[in-house]
Motif scaffolding. Structure first.
Motif, PDB file in Angstrom:
ATOM      1  N   ARG A  10     -11.305  -1.629 -14.068  1.00  0.00           N
ATOM      2  CA  ARG A  10     -10.776  -0.929 -12.892  1.00  0.00           C
ATOM      3  C   ARG A  10     -10.572   0.523 -13.294  1.00  0.00           C
ATOM      4  NH1 ARG A  10      -9.419  -3.647  -8.437  1.00  0.00           N
ATOM      5  NH2 ARG A  10      -9.569  -5.919  -8.584  1.00  0.00           N
ATOM      6  N   SER A  11     -11.487   1.327 -12.855  1.00  0.00           N
ATOM      7  CA  SER A  11     -11.484   2.748 -13.186  1.00  0.00           C
ATOM      8  C   SER A  11     -12.067   3.490 -12.008  1.00  0.00           C
ATOM      9  CB  SER A  11     -12.346   2.986 -14.433  1.00  0.00           C
ATOM     10  OG  SER A  11     -13.714   2.701 -14.138  1.00  0.00           O
ATOM     11  N   THR A  12     -12.133   4.799 -12.096  1.00  0.00           N
ATOM     12  CA  THR A  12     -12.922   5.521 -11.105  1.00  0.00           C
ATOM     13  C   THR A  12     -14.385   5.113 -11.298  1.00  0.00           C
ATOM     14  OG1 THR A  12     -13.121   7.381 -12.637  1.00  0.00           O
ATOM     15  CG2 THR A  12     -11.353   7.491 -11.009  1.00  0.00           C
ATOM     16  N   TYR A  13     -15.163   5.248 -10.269  1.00  0.00           N
ATOM     17  CA  TYR A  13     -16.562   4.829 -10.310  1.00  0.00           C
ATOM     18  C   TYR A  13     -17.308   5.616 -11.388  1.00  0.00           C
ATOM     19  CZ  TYR A  13     -21.138   3.545  -8.263  1.00  0.00           C
ATOM     20  OH  TYR A  13     -22.406   3.054  -8.034  1.00  0.00           O
ATOM     21  N   SER A 222      -7.683   5.697   4.234  1.00  0.00           N
ATOM     22  CA  SER A 222      -6.230   5.639   4.439  1.00  0.00           C
ATOM     23  C   SER A 222      -5.484   6.155   3.212  1.00  0.00           C
ATOM     24  CB  SER A 222      -5.790   4.223   4.823  1.00  0.00           C
ATOM     25  OG  SER A 222      -6.138   3.308   3.804  1.00  0.00           O
ATOM     26  N   ASP A 223      -4.745   5.297   2.524  1.00  0.00           N
ATOM     27  CA  ASP A 223      -3.963   5.743   1.375  1.00  0.00           C
ATOM     28  C   ASP A 223      -4.735   5.638   0.063  1.00  0.00           C
ATOM     29  OD1 ASP A 223      -4.089   3.038   1.107  1.00  0.00           O
ATOM     30  OD2 ASP A 223      -1.939   2.705   0.867  1.00  0.00           O
ATOM     31  N   GLY A 224      -6.030   5.435   0.168  1.00  0.00           N
ATOM     32  CA  GLY A 224      -6.845   5.319  -1.035  1.00  0.00           C
ATOM     33  C   GLY A 224      -7.008   3.900  -1.529  1.00  0.00           C
ATOM     34  N   ARG A 225      -6.260   2.978  -0.925  1.00  0.00           N
ATOM     35  CA  ARG A 225      -6.368   1.573  -1.308  1.00  0.00           C
ATOM     36  C   ARG A 225      -7.304   0.848  -0.350  1.00  0.00           C
ATOM     37  NH1 ARG A 225      -2.619  -0.211  -4.927  1.00  0.00           N
ATOM     38  NH2 ARG A 225      -0.986   1.278  -5.483  1.00  0.00           N
ATOM     39  N   GLY A 253     -12.079   3.519  -5.948  1.00  0.00           N
ATOM     40  CA  GLY A 253     -11.797   3.753  -7.359  1.00  0.00           C
ATOM     41  C   GLY A 253     -10.994   2.644  -8.009  1.00  0.00           C
ATOM     42  N   THR A 254      -9.892   3.004  -8.635  1.00  0.00           N
ATOM     43  CA  THR A 254      -9.064   2.021  -9.348  1.00  0.00           C
ATOM     44  C   THR A 254      -8.419   1.013  -8.404  1.00  0.00           C
ATOM     45  OG1 THR A 254      -7.153   3.508  -9.255  1.00  0.00           O
ATOM     46  CG2 THR A 254      -8.560   3.639 -11.207  1.00  0.00           C
TER      47      THR A 254
END
Length: 410
Positions: A10-13, A222-225, A253-254
């Motif tokens: 789980r990281s940025t792409y 939205s909130d990035g999730r 991303g993560t």
């Protein structure tokens, strides 16, 4: 069977993956193919099934319905056509073809002597044949012994020349490559192999349209999730799973969703790849009612993305897939009936199988707060088979869908 992928991260792409599959290229593909009258206008439906969610004990179940993507009846209408157009652009740079105009059939005279060939279990070949007819080139499709006559006729209806072999899918891939070498044709395959990655990459990039529509329907970043915690994706050679999961990974991303890849137990090449960490072959007969997933060898290119971007791999039986087809077709007062084919229902079948094991359910992280996304990748692409398996015709299910919600059932 279920296996956790110990190599998932789980990281940025990762930049090295983005250089191959990216949201930017997916959006470009989406813009081009929107000009084609071979697909429907606008996004395909994303249904919420609250009745099923309650039954499973989760917060939400979302189903993306690709049966209405086009008259082809599946998500494959997005892959092969984009790969064909990008191939032509690479091979004929001096012609200065416009991809949007190509999807409108503007260069049929220039392309009439150009021939493409591919092996298929059905949907990929139908998508390629339809696109070839539009752009004006010739198309040859190689079918293996387990592809039904019904699926053969559906491909031939788009003008493709059909070549039959006695072997399985992987042998049909080899035959398509042989024919290409002998006749100076171009292979447009959705699986990669040594020295052959550009076209499978383009096929996977085309699938990004599905992911983009899902993100938009759920309100964007939205909130990035991710607005869903888990996504169950069909296996096959890995192209769909790589194309969809990579899009979500780049966007979220993560905070990307947990990715579970589902395939037939007799065509378990991705499951075996998860065990070894390398692209592997299936250990079973490969023959499955889930024709679109009956693949014996993992695509090395797709595996690059699944190696670290998929969290779990699991196998299901043909009976599991048929049960999921019936669940979607039945609907109820709260859930709209959905036409989903043998391969299309595999993701939901994976959810149902996990729900039967408290240990596996918890192991995958599913609970009362989970929001599950599945993609019904095809409708009744083999209508006669669909009726046999589900017990009613796709037309009957569609009639109930159009009448939903049913006031008498409320």
């Amino acid at each position: 069977m279920l296996v956790a992928n110990s190599r998932a991260i789980r990281s940025t792409y990762p930049a090295e993956l983005q250089a191959v599959l990216s949201v930017e290229k997916a959006e470009e593909s989406r813009q081009w193919i929107s000009a084609w009258d071979g697909i429907a206008e606008g996004a395909t439906p994303l249904y919420s099934l609250p009745g099923l969610a309650h039954e499973l004990g989760v917060a939400e179940v979302l189903v993306k319905d690709e049966s209405v993507r086009s008259e082809l009846g599946s998500f494959k209408a997005l892959g092969a056509p984009i790969a064909l157009v990008r191939l032509i652009l690479r091979l004929f740079p001096e012609a200065d073809f416009d991809p949007v105009k190509m999807f409108k059939g503007a260069y049929t005279e220039e392309l009439r002597d150009f021939t493409v060939v591919s092996a298929t279990d059905g949907n990929h070949g139908k998508g390629l044949a339809a696109a070839a007819r539009t752009v004006g080139c010739k198309c040859v499709i190689v079918l293996h012994a387990n592809v039904s006559v019904e699926r053969e006729q559906a491909i031939a209806a788009y003008g493709a020349e059909i070549v039959r072999i006695a072997g399985n899918y992987d042998e049909s891939v080899e035959e398509a490559a042989r024919l290409a070498r002998e006749n100076n044709w171009q292979v447009v395959s959705d699986t990669s192999y040594e020295g052959y990655e550009a076209i499978p990459r383009d096929v996977m990039q085309g699938y990004g349209t599905v992911a983009a529509e899902i993100v938009e329907a759920c309100g964007g970043k939205s909130d990035g999730r991710a607005p869903f915690t888990h996504v169950f994706l069909q296996g096959g050679v890995g192209g769909l799973a790589a194309g969809i999961s990579s899009y979500f990974w780049e966007i979220f991303g993560t905070h990307r969703p947990t990715v579970v890849v589902v395939e037939p137990k007799q065509a378990d090449c991705l499951y075996q790849s998860a065990i070894t960490g390398q692209p592997a072959k299936a250990t079973g007969s490969v023959d499955s009612v889930m024709a679109g997933l009956a693949c014996g060898e993992t695509s090395p290119l797709a595996w690059r993305f699944l190696l670290t971007g998929a969290d779990f791999f699991m196998t299901i039986s043909d009976d599991d897939a048929v049960a999921a087809m019936k669940t979607l077709a039945n609907g109820d007062a709260r859930d709209i009936p959905i036409i989903s084919g043998e391969s299309g229902a595999a993701g939901l079948a994976g959810v149902a199988v996990l729900s039967g094991s408290a240990e596996n359910w918890k192991g995958v992280g599913l609970n009362g707060n989970s929001r599950i996304l599945v993609i019904s990748t095809e409708g009744a692409t083999a209508p006669q088979m669909y009726k046999v398996l589900v017990g009613e015709s796709a037309e009957d299910v569609l009639t109930r869908q159009r009448a939903w919600p049913n006031p008498k059932a409320a």
